[in-house]
Write a protein that holds these residues in place. Structure first.
Motif: not given
Length: 220
Positions: A114-127
């Motif tokens: 699926w390739g979905r980024a984890r929360p901590a990996q997203t720009v919304n949470f510093g990723g």
């Protein structure tokens, strides 16, 4: 609503369908819930003692239950006993519910593709990766959808269904444990709410279907 389809009550099928539609239609729910665990710089509960205990407890518990069941099965076979009713059908059920839902469906099919980024990996949470809604394939190279630890924790439900006494108590304990593991994964920034909810439904539904297929009767 209590009518069963494939040994799963109708309302559970409907809950899974409705929750999936909601997560796809309103992806901001995932962001809002994840933000509850984010302090603006990081997910402070990540690596905490309680998160660490819950995270690392899943695999040993499953191994312990599986090996104990195997030992009882061998004992029953050699001694012609019926201890805890662990017979060949029970062992087949154990193998199936531990492999099909958590291993094949969640980890091999979903997480690996699926390739979905984890929360901590997203720009919304510093990723540095893009947030994508649940059920929508992504090229982010992440392993967020769905939650493997949640699936593994809830897979203990299969052992609870084998209990002849105090079954409701054991099922309740599994549900509480699975929920705590799910919360720990979200608190650590490892999964979104939709990741853990999806894994729960996949395991719950699959386990009850397998019970029906193996034992030719409905689970309680």
């Amino acid at each position: 609503m209590n009518k069963k389809y494939l040994n799963v009550k109708l309302y559970f099928w409907l809950l899974f369908l409705v929750s999936s539609i909601i997560f796809v239609s309103f992806p901001q729910i995932d962001l809002a819930v994840a933000s509850l665990f984010y302090d603006g710089k990081s997910f402070p509960l990540n690596g905490s003692w309680i998160e660490d205990i819950l995270y690392h407890s899943v695999k040993p518990l499953i191994i312990a239950f599986a090996l104990s069941s195997l030992a009882i099965f061998i004992y029953n076979y050699l001694k012609k006993k019926t201890l805890l009713d662990i017979n060949s059908k029970a062992m087949l059920f154990i193998v199936l519910f531990l492999t099909i839902a958590p291993a094949l469906i969640v980890n091999t099919t979903l997480k690996e593709n699926w390739g979905r980024a984890r929360p901590a990996q997203t720009v919304n949470f510093g990723g540095d990766k893009e947030f994508t809604p649940a059920f929508i394939p992504s090229n982010q190279g992440g392993y967020s959808f769905s939650s493997g630890h949640t699936a593994a924790a809830f897979s203990l439900l299969g052992f609870a269904l084998l209990a002849k006494r105090r079954q409701r108590l054991f099922i309740s304990l599994v549900l509480v444990y699975g929920t705590l593991v799910s919360l720990a994964r979200m608190a650590a920034g490892g999964h979104f709410l939709s990741d853990v909810v999806t894994s729960f439904f996949i395991v719950y539904i699959s386990t009850h279907i397998l019970y029906k297929l193996v034992f030719k009767e409905d689970s309680a």
